[in-house]
Design a protein around this motif. Structure first.
Motif, PDB file in Angstrom:
ATOM      1  N   TRP A  95       5.023  89.325  33.587  1.00  0.00           N
ATOM      2  CA  TRP A  95       4.244  89.120  34.809  1.00  0.00           C
ATOM      3  C   TRP A  95       3.284  87.945  34.655  1.00  0.00           C
ATOM      4  O   TRP A  95       3.152  87.111  35.544  1.00  0.00           O
ATOM      5  N   THR A  96       2.604  87.873  33.520  1.00  0.00           N
ATOM      6  CA  THR A  96       1.663  86.770  33.331  1.00  0.00           C
ATOM      7  C   THR A  96       2.393  85.439  33.161  1.00  0.00           C
ATOM      8  O   THR A  96       1.854  84.383  33.518  1.00  0.00           O
ATOM      9  N   ARG A  97       3.611  85.461  32.630  1.00  0.00           N
ATOM     10  CA  ARG A  97       4.386  84.228  32.560  1.00  0.00           C
ATOM     11  C   ARG A  97       4.717  83.737  33.964  1.00  0.00           C
ATOM     12  O   ARG A  97       4.632  82.533  34.260  1.00  0.00           O
ATOM     13  N   ALA A  98       5.073  84.674  34.856  1.00  0.00           N
ATOM     14  CA  ALA A  98       5.346  84.292  36.242  1.00  0.00           C
ATOM     15  C   ALA A  98       4.074  83.782  36.917  1.00  0.00           C
ATOM     16  O   ALA A  98       4.106  82.812  37.685  1.00  0.00           O
ATOM     17  N   LEU A  99       2.957  84.418  36.626  1.00  0.00           N
ATOM     18  CA  LEU A  99       1.678  83.991  37.195  1.00  0.00           C
ATOM     19  C   LEU A  99       1.332  82.580  36.741  1.00  0.00           C
ATOM     20  O   LEU A  99       0.739  81.798  37.496  1.00  0.00           O
ATOM     21  N   ALA A 100       1.711  82.236  35.517  1.00  0.00           N
ATOM     22  CA  ALA A 100       1.389  80.921  34.960  1.00  0.00           C
ATOM     23  C   ALA A 100       2.249  79.811  35.549  1.00  0.00           C
ATOM     24  O   ALA A 100       1.929  78.628  35.388  1.00  0.00           O
ATOM     25  N   GLY A 101       3.326  80.161  36.239  1.00  0.00           N
ATOM     26  CA  GLY A 101       4.228  79.161  36.788  1.00  0.00           C
ATOM     27  C   GLY A 101       3.710  78.518  38.063  1.00  0.00           C
ATOM     28  O   GLY A 101       2.831  79.048  38.744  1.00  0.00           O
ATOM     29  N   ALA A 102       4.262  77.373  38.402  1.00  0.00           N
ATOM     30  CA  ALA A 102       3.859  76.637  39.602  1.00  0.00           C
ATOM     31  C   ALA A 102       4.671  77.112  40.795  1.00  0.00           C
ATOM     32  O   ALA A 102       5.493  76.377  41.355  1.00  0.00           O
ATOM     33  N   ASN A 103       4.450  78.388  41.165  1.00  0.00           N
ATOM     34  CA  ASN A 103       5.215  78.930  42.285  1.00  0.00           C
ATOM     35  C   ASN A 103       4.339  79.673  43.287  1.00  0.00           C
ATOM     36  O   ASN A 103       4.747  79.887  44.414  1.00  0.00           O
ATOM     37  N   GLY A 104       3.147  80.080  42.886  1.00  0.00           N
ATOM     38  CA  GLY A 104       2.210  80.720  43.808  1.00  0.00           C
ATOM     39  C   GLY A 104       2.493  82.174  44.112  1.00  0.00           C
ATOM     40  O   GLY A 104       1.756  82.814  44.857  1.00  0.00           O
ATOM     41  N   SER A 105       3.548  82.711  43.549  1.00  0.00           N
ATOM     42  CA  SER A 105       3.894  84.117  43.792  1.00  0.00           C
ATOM     43  C   SER A 105       4.466  84.713  42.509  1.00  0.00           C
ATOM     44  O   SER A 105       5.617  84.439  42.169  1.00  0.00           O
ATOM     45  N   PRO A 106       3.689  85.487  41.757  1.00  0.00           N
ATOM     46  CA  PRO A 106       2.337  85.960  42.081  1.00  0.00           C
ATOM     47  C   PRO A 106       1.300  84.862  41.946  1.00  0.00           C
ATOM     48  O   PRO A 106       1.518  83.858  41.263  1.00  0.00           O
ATOM     49  N   GLY A 107       0.173  85.073  42.638  1.00  0.00           N
ATOM     50  CA  GLY A 107      -0.921  84.124  42.587  1.00  0.00           C
ATOM     51  C   GLY A 107      -2.231  84.839  42.365  1.00  0.00           C
ATOM     52  O   GLY A 107      -2.273  85.965  41.852  1.00  0.00           O
ATOM     53  N   GLY A 108      -3.308  84.192  42.779  1.00  0.00           N
ATOM     54  CA  GLY A 108      -4.631  84.744  42.545  1.00  0.00           C
ATOM     55  C   GLY A 108      -4.865  86.074  43.232  1.00  0.00           C
ATOM     56  O   GLY A 108      -5.562  86.942  42.696  1.00  0.00           O
ATOM     57  N   GLY A 109      -4.294  86.251  44.437  1.00  0.00           N
ATOM     58  CA  GLY A 109      -4.468  87.516  45.139  1.00  0.00           C
ATOM     59  C   GLY A 109      -3.826  88.669  44.395  1.00  0.00           C
ATOM     60  O   GLY A 109      -4.399  89.762  44.283  1.00  0.00           O
ATOM     61  N   ALA A 110      -2.621  88.415  43.863  1.00  0.00           N
ATOM     62  CA  ALA A 110      -1.960  89.442  43.059  1.00  0.00           C
ATOM     63  C   ALA A 110      -2.745  89.695  41.785  1.00  0.00           C
ATOM     64  O   ALA A 110      -2.840  90.829  41.306  1.00  0.00           O
ATOM     65  N   GLY A 111      -3.338  88.630  41.225  1.00  0.00           N
ATOM     66  CA  GLY A 111      -4.180  88.800  40.051  1.00  0.00           C
ATOM     67  C   GLY A 111      -5.361  89.707  40.342  1.00  0.00           C
ATOM     68  O   GLY A 111      -5.752  90.523  39.504  1.00  0.00           O
ATOM     69  N   ALA A 112      -5.930  89.577  41.548  1.00  0.00           N
ATOM     70  CA  ALA A 112      -7.025  90.464  41.943  1.00  0.00           C
ATOM     71  C   ALA A 112      -6.551  91.910  41.983  1.00  0.00           C
ATOM     72  O   ALA A 112      -7.281  92.829  41.599  1.00  0.00           O
ATOM     73  N   GLY A 113      -5.312  92.122  42.427  1.00  0.00           N
ATOM     74  CA  GLY A 113      -4.760  93.470  42.448  1.00  0.00           C
ATOM     75  C   GLY A 113      -4.612  94.040  41.052  1.00  0.00           C
ATOM     76  O   GLY A 113      -4.910  95.225  40.812  1.00  0.00           O
ATOM     77  N   VAL A 114      -4.187  93.216  40.121  1.00  0.00           N
ATOM     78  CA  VAL A 114      -4.047  93.673  38.739  1.00  0.00           C
ATOM     79  C   VAL A 114      -5.420  93.981  38.146  1.00  0.00           C
ATOM     80  O   VAL A 114      -5.583  94.960  37.396  1.00  0.00           O
ATOM     81  N   MET A 115      -6.420  93.172  38.476  1.00  0.00           N
ATOM     82  CA  MET A 115      -7.765  93.458  38.000  1.00  0.00           C
ATOM     83  C   MET A 115      -8.265  94.796  38.548  1.00  0.00           C
ATOM     84  O   MET A 115      -8.917  95.568  37.839  1.00  0.00           O
TER      85      MET A 115
END
Length: 227
Positions: A17-37
């Motif tokens: 999941w964090t590898r996908a977050l690190a990619g230049a695709n925006g999905s997942p993005g910061g909003g999804a990161g807030a959900g994980v937090m």
């Protein structure tokens, strides 16, 4: 195929999941990161509540009668953890729609798609932020009355909850502004989305409460800073 294709908070490893977050695709993005937090905060709330229940049972032979039922508090936290992961995935879907709208050719159709995607994204973040804000009461109770040996975990949970609320607040505000940038007057945006618009102020107040709680317990959580 996008590296994030098929990646969800509920079925992927943290590494994937964090590898996908690190990619230049925006999905997942910061909003999804807030959900994980938020999910992290909820998990820690559940853990602290469980240790607080166990401490009471061992010290008294039965659960102490508090104004808060620890079993119910823990159940709320466990439900919130699942909800947070679902909301994170919903935000990822909203981010995909947002990005797709911006990739359309410039014109009325693109503006309409951006407005619709922005409103959907703002509503998604508003729901996440409201659920996060609802958890402040339980976390405050644990900070004041929970097992004192876990006060550091409470502070970590407060930090995660604050990050979730801050992310939701910023995304709501940004996405509503995007609706306006796509051609809809600010006044109209506010009139059409009053609950979402007003949630920004609600999240500010929730963050202020978290900051006050963290300040109140800092001498217990980080005693070496107060020697």
């Amino acid at each position: 195929m996008s590296e994030s294709a098929g990646v969800t908070t509920r079925t992927s490893t943290v590494d994937d999941w964090t590898r996908a977050l690190a990619g230049a695709n925006g999905s997942p993005g910061g909003g999804a990161g807030a959900g994980v937090m938020l999910a992290m905060a909820a998990a820690l709330i559940s853990m602290v509540a469980a240790y607080s229940e166990d401490r009471e049972a061992r010290s008294t032979g039965h659960a102490v009668d508090h104004d808060v039922d620890l079993a119910e508090l823990r159940a709320r936290a466990q439900s919130l953890r699942q909800t947070a992961l679902r909301l994170a995935d919903e935000d990822s879907a909203a981010s995909s729609a947002f990005g797709a709208a911006y990739h359309l050719d410039k014109g009325p159709a693109r503006d309409a798609a951006v407005r619709a995607a922005s409103v959907d994204a703002a509503r998604s973040s508003s729901v996440l932020g409201r659920r996060a804000s609802e958890a402040v009461d339980d976390l405050e109770w644990l900070a004041l009355h929970g097992n004192p040996a876990l006060i550091a975990d409470v502070v970590v949970a407060l930090g995660a909850l604050r990050a979730a609320i801050t992310g939701a607040r910023t995304n709501v505000s940004f996405d509503l502004a995007a609706v306006s940038r796509a051609g809809e007057p600010v006044e109209q945006v506010r009139e059409e989305n009053p609950e979402v618009w007003d949630s920004v102020g609600q999240f500010d107040r929730a963050r202020d409460r978290i900051d006050a709680i963290m300040a109140a317990v800092d001498d217990r959580a980080a005693p070496t800073d107060h020697e």
